[in-house]
Design a protein around this motif. Sequence first.
Motif, PDB file in Angstrom:
ATOM      1  N   PRO A   1      -5.054   6.390  -1.407  1.00 25.80           N
ATOM      2  CA  PRO A   1      -4.255   5.168  -1.363  1.00 25.80           C
ATOM      3  C   PRO A   1      -4.310   4.312  -2.630  1.00 25.80           C
ATOM      4  CG  PRO A   1      -6.330   4.785  -0.256  1.00 25.80           C
ATOM      5  CD  PRO A   1      -6.355   6.213  -0.711  1.00 25.80           C
ATOM      6  N   ASP A   2      -4.927   4.796  -3.691  1.00 27.92           N
ATOM      7  CA  ASP A   2      -5.023   4.033  -4.939  1.00 27.92           C
ATOM      8  C   ASP A   2      -4.268   4.776  -6.030  1.00 27.92           C
ATOM      9  OD1 ASP A   2      -5.649   2.597  -7.172  1.00 27.92           O
ATOM     10  OD2 ASP A   2      -7.825   2.740  -6.956  1.00 27.92           O
TER      11      ASP A   2
ATOM     12  N   ILE B   1      -7.825   1.159  -1.006  1.00 30.02           N
ATOM     13  CA  ILE B   1      -6.753   0.727  -1.893  1.00 30.02           C
ATOM     14  C   ILE B   1      -7.340   0.155  -3.182  1.00 30.02           C
ATOM     15  CG2 ILE B   1      -5.104   0.298  -0.043  1.00 30.02           C
ATOM     16  CD1 ILE B   1      -5.794  -2.688  -0.256  1.00 30.02           C
TER      17      ILE B   1
ATOM     18  N   LEU C   1      -7.499   0.226   3.868  1.00 25.80           N
ATOM     19  CA  LEU C   1      -6.169  -0.118   3.378  1.00 25.80           C
ATOM     20  C   LEU C   1      -5.993  -1.632   3.326  1.00 25.80           C
ATOM     21  CD1 LEU C   1      -4.117   2.578   5.334  1.00 25.80           C
ATOM     22  CD2 LEU C   1      -5.154   2.728   3.067  1.00 25.80           C
TER      23      LEU C   1
ATOM     24  N   GLU D   1       0.858  -1.181   0.000  1.00 29.54           N
ATOM     25  CA  GLU D   1       0.000   0.000   0.000  1.00 29.54           C
ATOM     26  C   GLU D   1       0.893   1.230   0.000  1.00 29.54           C
ATOM     27  OE1 GLU D   1      -1.207   1.529   3.882  1.00 29.54           O
ATOM     28  OE2 GLU D   1      -1.403  -0.562   4.521  1.00 29.54           O
TER      29      GLU D   1
END
Length: 1010
Positions: A881-882, A581, A267, A146
């Motif tokens: 987070p992506d 994510i 996450l 991540e």
Amino acid sequence: MISDHEFKKITDKMLQMEATYTDLIFKEVESLDCSLFETTDNLYSAIPECSTRIKKGDSWGGNKVTGWFKCSYTVTPSTQGQKLYLCADTGALETLVFVNGKPHGVLANKVVIRTRGNHHALIITDGVKEGTTFDFALEAYCWHNEVGTQPFKDEPNGPFNANHPVVFNSVTIALRDEVIKEFAFSLRAVNEIAQFTRDDYKRAEAQNCLYDIYKTVSQVPLESGVDYPALKRALERMNLILKKKNLSDNYPTMYITGHSHLDTAWLWPIKETIRKAARTYSNAITMMKEYPEYTFLQSSACHADMMKKYYPTIFEDIKRMVAEGRWEPNGGVWIECDCNVTGPEAMVRQFLYGQRFTMKEFGYKSDTFWLPDTFGYSQSLPQIMKHSGVKNFCTTKMSWNDTNVFPWDTFNWQGIDGTAVLANLIDIQMGPTPKWAYTALYEKKRGTRISNLRYNSYGYGDGGAGPSYDLIELGRITEDIEGVPRVKYSSISSYMDRLRMEAYEIPNYRGEIYLELHRGTLTSQSEIKKGNRKAEEALHTLDAILATDMVNSKCHKVDMETLWKRLLINQFHDILPGTCISDVNLKAVKDLKELKSDVEKEIAKALNGNGELCVYNSSPFTMTDCILDREIEGLESITTLEGKKSYIPNANINSYSSKAISAFESVNTEMMLVDGLRVETPTLIIRFSPNGYIESLFDKEEQREVARSLGLDRIFLNEDVPQAWDNWDVDKDLIENLKPFAGEAKISLKEVTKSTVTFETVMTLSEKSTLTKLTRIYSGKKQIDFETSIDWHEKHKLLKAGFDLDINATGLRSEIQFGSIVRPVWKTNSFEEAKFEVSNQRWSDYSEPGYGAAILNDSKYGINALGNLVTLTLQKSGTHPDPMADEGVHSFKYSILLHSAFSSDSVISKAYSFNTEPRVYRGKLIEAPVKVSSSHVVIESLKIAEDDDGLIVRLYECEGTGCHCSLKASFDAKAEIVNFLEEPQGGCDLNDLYFKAFEIKTIRLYRVGK
């Protein structure tokens, strides 16, 4: 006496002493031999065979790898009768410990204390005989890749590099040194009093105590040896402070319960949440056995259902603790859901299925909507809550505001209809220690005249695990110390009842609870939001068809609860907002598409049979015109981005009814005049700019120009790099500095049909991204559709469509669940200024008293109005987070609709039709099972009752104006009012129903004779 300046050094030394002795609490007595099995599968309760021996220093694991470690311990003469603890340093991030085949608790890596807690030692037994053997299985997860959550702050693979193996060190049996434990935790309490009290004399008392301990206890016990007599003398000295009680019965109090905020996905994926829940809940059960005062709050019914399916022994333990009154399954909903994007009926189902689960499995009805971490709270919620048997609302998120401090932490929250619930801004993840008691009651408290109480669900969260033993021990120490707010265990239900009785003149707050942060979550991951809207509409349609079939004695059985729950879990407050994510986002898109497909198959089964070709309208309003999903011979054909389809300009299909294709009569529509980039219809004159936007929109009937200088459907493409929270935030500086897109754009006439004119615009947004748009103008209505496809490969960009309107509006009215709210467009205070990006459901309306323009959308939830400029947000592309957020092709529609005075007929009905897919089928005609007499009372949902063959009709008043109406059934019916849980609330007269402004009513109809 030592000077105050020099005492600062003593303070630091005492904090270090606290840490030093805390590390000595557990003493290893035996290292266990372990065998290992590695897998990337989640095996849950199925413990595998472990055949590979592993020793200290061996490497194992990697990205998404779980290691199962097996070992055993036989109690020796030196350890019999003593409390025994298991410690593990396997290199893994999180571990579920099985003892003799049963889930027993959690162990966590020390690098992640902030989100998983200080879970480094797990009690195994409080004393057994020599020769007793314990078999251990440790399910240890290495973690996965991540990138973190903040722009410009890549955190590859989270806490450590998941691409590389980790190193196994040991699994050990340990004893707990009770004297050192008492000393270390008591020292922490005194340290915190000295640091955080607001009373100078109390601080001095604590500092003098610390100085005495400093002179008594060695700072280097590993070098000098632990001096137990000195520790006991230090404890006696500290108890002069810690055992002194508050004299007043009404001293400020922090009520507590154990809790772990557990994100259903964030996450990590949902499948990992199942294991996180097992670690968290088994640990809570184990802590309850050791600490009789300890209680636990578990808020999401869905998580309990996960335990029932995957860890049945944990589920049975939970049921036992609920029966004992120590486990509170109180949250109200199926999942801690988003409250801005989630649609009206889906919000009802969150409560319906959440409450039904806890009532069935635990005999418990929730009275509190527990939603600490969602990104804003719709003003529809108080009424929805009350109809679901829920009277309290709790969140902590308002402390995250970036502009204003919310004025109170206790207030009566009034919804759009006037319904009120008791709201409380609580704390989570704060320990029951002096520091957090001071923080809760003095620093964070808002409205000290209202009450001197505060609620703290303690225990680290986000990733689960919850309270560890040290927090529970500190709660015991802090229970009642003179000069420190008291700490008492309480369920949230009892605490809210106490507030209701004891608080002084609780203030009333009427409005949405708007989070001044995370405004980008209304747009991020647009494919998830589109999938949500389409799935909600499909489920609504299937419900209506099945309910109609039941009334007509047709039998087509569908497990609607299972279908709805597939949607509800994807409305979790990180999935639907688009802040997870990549793995989670990709799965959500796939799940929602598959759900839509499965529901459409059931719709087709229910509709199709013998008969003629028909079109079904599942909207609660007459569908005056429609575009079908295919091209049918004999009907007017138009070009869409998906290909040729049929357009029916004079459909006039009644609500919840169908009409035969053969019944659609041809109409003589007035011709539209096209002259280059100018189009004249019977009611409008439209002139396009060569750059593709509308530079003039003239209403012939009203004889007025609608567009100002920036035009209509003006594309804005701007850099979007928030100060923090990449996929979450849109910052105000971006909104205030919007610039129209100035790149390459080409517009051309695409098509002229009998009833429509369509222009095609192609914009080269960058070297990587293009926008293709079909702008469709209709002969028979003042609505212009913008059918858009974007091949999007931007990073840190925000895309908006702007409408600069020559209309003298003071507010933007936006649809929320079961109604609408008006937000000022001319900002006069900081609270209004903070609302620079706000939510809408299917429409927003910008109007004078007698004239206006509505912006309709099929999946876009973020909108802003500043002065005369209304901007609908189309795309946002953060990278954390992506990193691949929103990459790819996106298609969507939005419209501008000119109208006379705002009403249900002029705006709301059009927005419903814009979002309703007309279903083409071959079979018998369908007539609506119920009809309502008022145009502004909406039959939002038709469904079969959960527990019998009653027809559930859910209605609401949509304009904000009270009215009388009647409801007519197609069959001889008897009626009763029910709540959202379908519990009887009393009888009703279908011939005279009174609705207050925005009131919701749910009515159950039975066929007379049943």
